[in-house]
Design a protein around this motif. Sequence first.
Motif, mmCIF file in Angstrom:
data_model
loop_
_atom_site.group_PDB
_atom_site.id
_atom_site.type_symbol
_atom_site.label_atom_id
_atom_site.label_comp_id
_atom_site.label_asym_id
_atom_site.label_seq_id
_atom_site.Cartn_x
_atom_site.Cartn_y
_atom_site.Cartn_z
ATOM 1 N N ALA A 64 -5.363 -8.328 6.786
ATOM 2 C CA ALA A 64 -4.664 -7.247 6.867
ATOM 3 C C ALA A 64 -4.011 -6.633 5.426
ATOM 4 O O ALA A 64 -4.072 -5.158 5.083
ATOM 5 N N PRO A 82 2.417 4.723 4.722
ATOM 6 C CA PRO A 82 1.165 5.560 5.801
ATOM 7 C C PRO A 82 1.309 6.891 6.099
ATOM 8 O O PRO A 82 0.208 7.653 5.839
ATOM 9 N N CYS A 133 -6.537 -5.478 3.066
ATOM 10 C CA CYS A 133 -7.529 -4.435 3.050
ATOM 11 C C CYS A 133 -6.728 -3.069 3.374
ATOM 12 O O CYS A 133 -7.187 -2.317 2.910
ATOM 13 N N GLU A 134 -5.311 -3.355 3.735
ATOM 14 C CA GLU A 134 -4.547 -2.040 3.989
ATOM 15 C C GLU A 134 -4.238 -1.392 2.482
ATOM 16 O O GLU A 134 -3.957 -0.441 2.334
ATOM 17 N N ARG A 135 -4.402 -2.198 1.439
ATOM 18 C CA ARG A 135 -3.988 -1.522 0.042
ATOM 19 C C ARG A 135 -5.177 -0.734 -0.395
ATOM 20 O O ARG A 135 -4.889 0.283 -1.249
ATOM 21 N N VAL A 167 -9.685 -3.936 11.440
ATOM 22 C CA VAL A 167 -8.820 -3.063 10.299
ATOM 23 C C VAL A 167 -9.636 -2.234 9.470
ATOM 24 O O VAL A 167 -9.190 -1.752 8.516
ATOM 25 N N PRO A 176 0.920 -1.320 -0.004
ATOM 26 C CA PRO A 176 -0.017 -0.083 -0.005
ATOM 27 C C PRO A 176 0.979 1.289 0.202
ATOM 28 O O PRO A 176 2.230 1.094 0.200
#
Length: 453
Positions: A290, A133, A293-295, A330, A130
């Motif tokens: 995770a 942050p 989803c984090e992408r 998440v 991803p």
Amino acid sequence: MSHYLLDQVRNAVGRLDPVHAGGRVCGVAGGTVQIGALPSHVQIGDRVRILARPINLSGEIVRLDLGSAHVLADGAVDGVSIGDRVIIDPPVAFAPDDSWIGRVIDPDGNPLDARSLLPGPLPRSLRSAPPAPHHRRGLGVRLETDLAVFNTLLPIVQGQRIGLFAGSGVGKSTLLGDLVRGNSADVIVIGLVGERGRELRHFVDDVLGSEGMAKSVIVAATSDRAPQVRRRCAWAAMTLAEHFRDAGKQVLLIIDSVTRFCEAHREVAVAAGEPANLRGYPVSTGAAIAGLCERAGPGAGDMGDITAVFSVLVAGSDMDEPVADMLRGVLDGHVVMDREIAERGRFPAIDVLRSVSRALPAAATPQENSMIAQARSHLAVYEKSALMIQAGLYAPGSDKSIDAAIACYPALDSFLTIKDGRGTLAHFAKLRQAMAGNGGEMKTTFGDVGKRA
């Protein structure tokens, strides 16, 4: 023929490789095939073809030992024999292109709608990282939908990731179709993971229709496909969404369902030798969820955003089963669909009190937040007292909060079914009307609703 089309053809032809490394079958157990005499450069995830008679079987390397590899076959291993020849295929180049909009493809970028499809100029990894942050933006503005409940009580904003938790037969597919047709996103990517074969055609023709498909791409792997293919389906859908996000577009991504993605991951992980000791799931399941989803979420710099809806199949409304529990941790909100609500005929069958949008309170004005809080309070009071009210045991006037909830509950319940595309401001006005049945004793005046910051 345009230069861009020539580049697509040139790239597709350039990826063909006439030389393939190979090995030999040295063992078969269950759905896995052990391959020996392989070159040293083979890796986890490489694709192979087993040239058995009378079949040619494909598969994916899921485990490596010293001198051998274990392949999870894409189908039944009947007919595979010791000594059968194995060919290592070159990696599949998943190269998304804007021309894929309106199409139905498989996780390898092949068309499923009986029409030719050319790849884009640049292959992308199915498991990319991803954005950093510290470079990502915060959540964006509220997205308009055709559904009053999402425009008011459970807002969806650009870059938000929500979970849609539902059992079978409660209207999940219909709700997803409504979100697709009424959403203001630039592009919609839909990943159908482990869906039934007949449901794919139904989803394309009846749920989405021509209006929904006009700006959508569907990536599908039906339930009869091998687990590694079903798992790749979610990754491919996410990669496709990233392609459009990197071009600066606002993307709505729908993965239906994460539960089937996790089930496919479990099958692959167990075949690779990982024990399934987390209520039937391997410990790597949390990392897989995770990592997927984090992408999604807000982009960085000139990127667009990926607003994601991940559906979760919950058996018996068990919100504490492993996949549901891990996913809630998440995401930026969850929407719970309830079978009892569906059985009494209210659609969408969303249980507002068990649903949360973490975009609030930032996604609404102070006046709107006050209205949302009061609406939820009325629904909670009525639900808590429902048995007593329906049994005729409640005496009017005994409790002002219950009297107010009884007065406005029918209108509030009806409000949650509104699907008219009139927009957020009109839906807040409808919500105010629905709560007007409490005798005018609202704690806040709502004359300023709609005057947005």
